[in-house]
Design a protein around this motif. Sequence first.
Motif, PDB file in Angstrom:
ATOM      1  N   HIS A  46      67.211  45.027  48.608  1.00  0.00           N
ATOM      2  CA  HIS A  46      66.674  46.118  49.413  1.00  0.00           C
ATOM      3  C   HIS A  46      65.172  45.942  49.539  1.00  0.00           C
ATOM      4  O   HIS A  46      64.605  45.998  50.631  1.00  0.00           O
ATOM      5  CB  HIS A  46      67.024  47.458  48.742  1.00  0.00           C
ATOM      6  N   SER A  47      64.508  45.701  48.388  1.00  0.00           N
ATOM      7  CA  SER A  47      63.054  45.574  48.391  1.00  0.00           C
ATOM      8  C   SER A  47      62.549  45.328  46.979  1.00  0.00           C
ATOM      9  O   SER A  47      63.303  45.393  46.004  1.00  0.00           O
ATOM     10  CB  SER A  47      62.404  46.856  48.931  1.00  0.00           C
ATOM     11  N   ALA A  63      62.783  45.200  41.452  1.00  0.00           N
ATOM     12  CA  ALA A  63      63.540  44.641  42.571  1.00  0.00           C
ATOM     13  C   ALA A  63      64.848  45.413  42.676  1.00  0.00           C
ATOM     14  O   ALA A  63      65.552  45.596  41.678  1.00  0.00           O
ATOM     15  CB  ALA A  63      63.815  43.155  42.354  1.00  0.00           C
ATOM     16  N   TRP A  64      65.152  45.854  43.887  1.00  0.00           N
ATOM     17  CA  TRP A  64      66.359  46.656  44.142  1.00  0.00           C
ATOM     18  C   TRP A  64      67.367  45.797  44.885  1.00  0.00           C
ATOM     19  O   TRP A  64      67.128  45.366  46.015  1.00  0.00           O
ATOM     20  CB  TRP A  64      65.994  47.890  44.972  1.00  0.00           C
ATOM     21  N   THR A  65      68.491  45.526  44.246  1.00  0.00           N
ATOM     22  CA  THR A  65      69.505  44.684  44.859  1.00  0.00           C
ATOM     23  C   THR A  65      70.414  45.478  45.789  1.00  0.00           C
ATOM     24  O   THR A  65      70.514  46.710  45.702  1.00  0.00           O
ATOM     25  CB  THR A  65      70.377  44.012  43.796  1.00  0.00           C
ATOM     26  N   ALA A  66      71.080  44.767  46.669  1.00  0.00           N
ATOM     27  CA  ALA A  66      72.116  45.357  47.515  1.00  0.00           C
ATOM     28  C   ALA A  66      73.482  45.067  46.896  1.00  0.00           C
ATOM     29  O   ALA A  66      73.635  44.115  46.148  1.00  0.00           O
ATOM     30  CB  ALA A  66      72.040  44.775  48.923  1.00  0.00           C
ATOM     31  N   ASN A  85      73.225  44.948  54.167  1.00  0.00           N
ATOM     32  CA  ASN A  85      71.981  45.715  54.320  1.00  0.00           C
ATOM     33  C   ASN A  85      70.825  45.094  53.545  1.00  0.00           C
ATOM     34  O   ASN A  85      69.666  45.435  53.771  1.00  0.00           O
ATOM     35  CB  ASN A  85      72.172  47.164  53.845  1.00  0.00           C
ATOM     36  N   GLY A  86      71.122  44.184  52.623  1.00  0.00           N
ATOM     37  CA  GLY A  86      70.085  43.588  51.804  1.00  0.00           C
ATOM     38  C   GLY A  86      69.387  42.431  52.498  1.00  0.00           C
ATOM     39  O   GLY A  86      69.977  41.697  53.292  1.00  0.00           O
ATOM     40  N   MET A  87      68.107  42.272  52.195  1.00  0.00           N
ATOM     41  CA  MET A  87      67.339  41.160  52.730  1.00  0.00           C
ATOM     42  C   MET A  87      67.648  39.887  51.956  1.00  0.00           C
ATOM     43  O   MET A  87      67.561  39.878  50.726  1.00  0.00           O
ATOM     44  CB  MET A  87      65.844  41.474  52.599  1.00  0.00           C
ATOM     45  N   PRO A  88      68.036  38.802  52.612  1.00  0.00           N
ATOM     46  CA  PRO A  88      68.278  37.544  51.899  1.00  0.00           C
ATOM     47  C   PRO A  88      66.957  36.953  51.411  1.00  0.00           C
ATOM     48  O   PRO A  88      66.036  36.733  52.202  1.00  0.00           O
ATOM     49  CB  PRO A  88      68.946  36.659  52.945  1.00  0.00           C
ATOM     50  N   VAL A  89      66.887  36.708  50.106  1.00  0.00           N
ATOM     51  CA  VAL A  89      65.657  36.232  49.481  1.00  0.00           C
ATOM     52  C   VAL A  89      66.001  35.050  48.583  1.00  0.00           C
ATOM     53  O   VAL A  89      66.855  35.173  47.686  1.00  0.00           O
ATOM     54  CB  VAL A  89      64.998  37.348  48.642  1.00  0.00           C
ATOM     55  N   PRO A 119      73.039  45.316  40.205  1.00  0.00           N
ATOM     56  CA  PRO A 119      72.541  43.937  40.168  1.00  0.00           C
ATOM     57  C   PRO A 119      73.524  42.910  39.640  1.00  0.00           C
ATOM     58  O   PRO A 119      73.450  41.732  40.015  1.00  0.00           O
ATOM     59  CB  PRO A 119      71.288  44.027  39.287  1.00  0.00           C
ATOM     60  N   LEU A 120      74.467  43.325  38.786  1.00  0.00           N
ATOM     61  CA  LEU A 120      75.390  42.332  38.232  1.00  0.00           C
ATOM     62  C   LEU A 120      76.502  41.952  39.213  1.00  0.00           C
ATOM     63  O   LEU A 120      77.310  41.073  38.917  1.00  0.00           O
ATOM     64  CB  LEU A 120      75.964  42.812  36.907  1.00  0.00           C
ATOM     65  N   MET A 121      76.530  42.573  40.385  1.00  0.00           N
ATOM     66  CA  MET A 121      77.395  42.073  41.448  1.00  0.00           C
ATOM     67  C   MET A 121      76.784  40.833  42.086  1.00  0.00           C
ATOM     68  O   MET A 121      77.445  40.141  42.869  1.00  0.00           O
ATOM     69  CB  MET A 121      77.670  43.163  42.486  1.00  0.00           C
TER      70      MET A 121
END
Length: 282
Positions: A46-47, A63-66, A85-89, A119-121
């Motif tokens: 997410h960001s 850091a916020w995961t999707a 919805n998450g930004m690929p980083v 996050p563990l997904m």
Amino acid sequence: MTVSTVGEHASLEAGSPFELRVDLGKRVPEPDVRSALASGDLGFLHSFTTGSAVDGPGIRLVAWTALCMFRCKFCHNPDTWTLSNGMPVTIARATEELRKYAVGLKVMHGGFTLSGGEPLMQSRFAVRLFAAAKELGIHTAIETNGFYGDKLSDAELANIDLIILDMKGFSLAQHQRVTAGIDNAPVIEFCRRLATLKHPMWFRYVLVPGLTDDRDEMERVADFAGSLGVVERAEILPFHQMGRYKWQKLGIDYPLSATEPPSQGAVARAIGIFRAAGLRAD
């Protein structure tokens, strides 16, 4: 298009985790998504937010995961439920973000927290990011619902200094009531494993009038936390409506749209229950 370039020019930082972000990863081909999840070469975020004083000790970079399957009724970030919805980083880009703040985080006795979403997904990305943080000498924490704790080996857990466990409920019925009907046996097992490993934990409990404020349930959660012997702090988080607009914008029916935050007295009583179990609670 390759996974190494998708999203390279989007902003990693958000002013707040309450910022609505959607469709940032929808252009990533499905085979690349599967490969990224397996290798950890790429994460969907997410960001990043900076300057947090509420996501672990000291001042934190978060850091916020999707991606999350719990779908909690009180969730304030439903835009993190889906991976697209998450930004690929790339792991390299995320590591560079850590490096940028490493000195300041150490000076402020803070560190890095990985939250979500769940996050563990994205466990392989999480493992690699925590390893990078430890190489930089940064204190690490993860905020997790605990369901996928078995995705981490003991050696991988050793790179995470603090587990912040978001406890939804102790009884199966309550856990399923708060979430999308999810079993909590893996969560309980993960907590007991952490106790065996003597791994430091914090417990978080969201206090929602009419949903999670049942005294018996809170006592069971508190007694369980106290029995583990590794829970250093219990945080009672008063429910708020800062995420309500996200449910509305996403067109998701929000079951708590009319729910008010708990009173100061209700919060104090909940804190008292956790303190009575021998925990440091606030």
